[in-house]
Write an enzyme that holds these catalytic residues in place. Sequence first.
Site, PDB file in Angstrom:
ATOM      1  N   VAL A 197       0.636   3.898  -2.700  1.00 18.34           N
ATOM      2  CA  VAL A 197       1.711   2.982  -3.081  1.00 18.34           C
ATOM      3  C   VAL A 197       1.099   1.837  -3.872  1.00 18.34           C
ATOM      4  CG1 VAL A 197       3.559   1.480  -2.246  1.00 18.34           C
ATOM      5  CG2 VAL A 197       3.024   3.594  -1.029  1.00 18.34           C
ATOM      6  N   ASP A 198       1.513   1.691  -5.139  1.00 17.24           N
ATOM      7  CA  ASP A 198       0.910   0.698  -6.027  1.00 17.24           C
ATOM      8  C   ASP A 198       2.007   0.013  -6.833  1.00 17.24           C
ATOM      9  OD1 ASP A 198      -0.643  -0.866  -7.593  1.00 17.24           O
ATOM     10  OD2 ASP A 198      -1.755   0.743  -8.561  1.00 17.24           O
ATOM     11  N   SER A 199       2.368  -1.201  -6.420  1.00 20.55           N
ATOM     12  CA  SER A 199       3.406  -1.937  -7.141  1.00 20.55           C
ATOM     13  C   SER A 199       2.895  -2.480  -8.467  1.00 20.55           C
ATOM     14  CB  SER A 199       3.909  -3.102  -6.273  1.00 20.55           C
ATOM     15  OG  SER A 199       2.853  -4.004  -5.993  1.00 20.55           O
ATOM     16  N   GLY A 200       1.589  -2.397  -8.709  1.00 24.83           N
ATOM     17  CA  GLY A 200       1.040  -2.829  -9.989  1.00 24.83           C
ATOM     18  C   GLY A 200       1.040  -1.744 -11.037  1.00 24.83           C
TER      19      GLY A 200
END
Length: 410
Positions: A212-215
């Site tokens: 999970v990578d919001s960037g």
Amino acid sequence: MRIAVMTVDEQIISLDVDPHETVENVKALLEVETNVPLQQQQLLFNGKETRNSEKLSALGVKDEDLLMMISSASSGAAGNDLRLNPDGSAVNPAAFQQHLQRDSGLMAQLLQTDPDLSQAISGNNLHKLQDILRSRHRQRSELQRQKEEELALLYADPFNVEAQRKIEAAIRQKGIDENWAAALEYNPEGFARVVMLYVDMEVNGIPLKAFVDSGAQSTIISKSCAEKCGLLRLLDQRYKGIAHGVGQSEILGRIHVAPIKIGNNFYPCSFVVLDSPNMEFLFGLDMLRKHQCTIDLKDNVLKVGGGEVSVPFLQEKDIPSRFLDEERLLNEASSSGATVSSGLTQKKNTDATPASQPSGATEHSTSQGADFEGKVSKLMELGFGREAVIQALRLFNGNEDQAAGFLFGG
């Protein structure tokens, strides 16, 4: 009566003696048996030293009792065994280790002040013990050198430019060391390894560990993972391009929609397919927004659909070891802050044709993508003209929110 005497080399000597025999006479018998002079002998009974004039019966020695003999010669040898080499290592590491192990007070102190050294003393790896002893010697030597330099600077010529420069550097380093010591005391978590966020998901029925990578701008799947999930047949190669970010990776195309399972619910998801064999599946900002996800670090869960589903983030032990080198994975996936340069080339009559070359410039390829046209339509529905919308999107590299803010502000 018969008594037993144990020497420092763990030799057991049996002697037939009278209960009223003096300690000095017992030592004389031991001199014959061990060749250790009487004057160098020391007899211990129940851990207490005995005097030559004392009788065995007065000491409480009974038949079959055990005494211990220590010689001053062996004590001197033991002292030599506890010496240290010039580099800080022990001359006799085994004897040094045993000596420290017998000192319970020192071991308790080391456990608090130097747990690494305490563990090495308690363990069986003498090479590790020697390495730590050398390391501590180097640290002490470096500390002593710094103190000597500081002392020399105190007496340095105040008009010497080089000396003043060293004083300035020493003051700065002292502040850094104090800040480091404060961090160790009040924020020790800052020195711990941070494990990235992974959750269990299913893509087209295949269970995966999703990063999970919001960037990351887009949700990414590798070619090998897409093939494993049976999705490679849906690859749209018109969306070839380059993913820009920490590094660069080739975009093989897009898979426009496929089911993913989070918890017990199914959600539609689109993927950018990268030629990155060491990165499987990255859940990016596009799907996080689409499905109204919340990264809840207090409860350590990922909430999906506004909270209708919550799945826990995986602990380090549950993450495959090949995923734990996040820096390498980020370079290969170009995830953090990555922008995607891909799309369809278009003719003036807006008929879409497959791209004949990779998308090079981010602005050019973004302005011609199918996603770009969708953003143009959304912004035009707000009442802005097409040309103004296109210029705003190009200005902000295709970022719909920033373009909308610019248009409203204008």
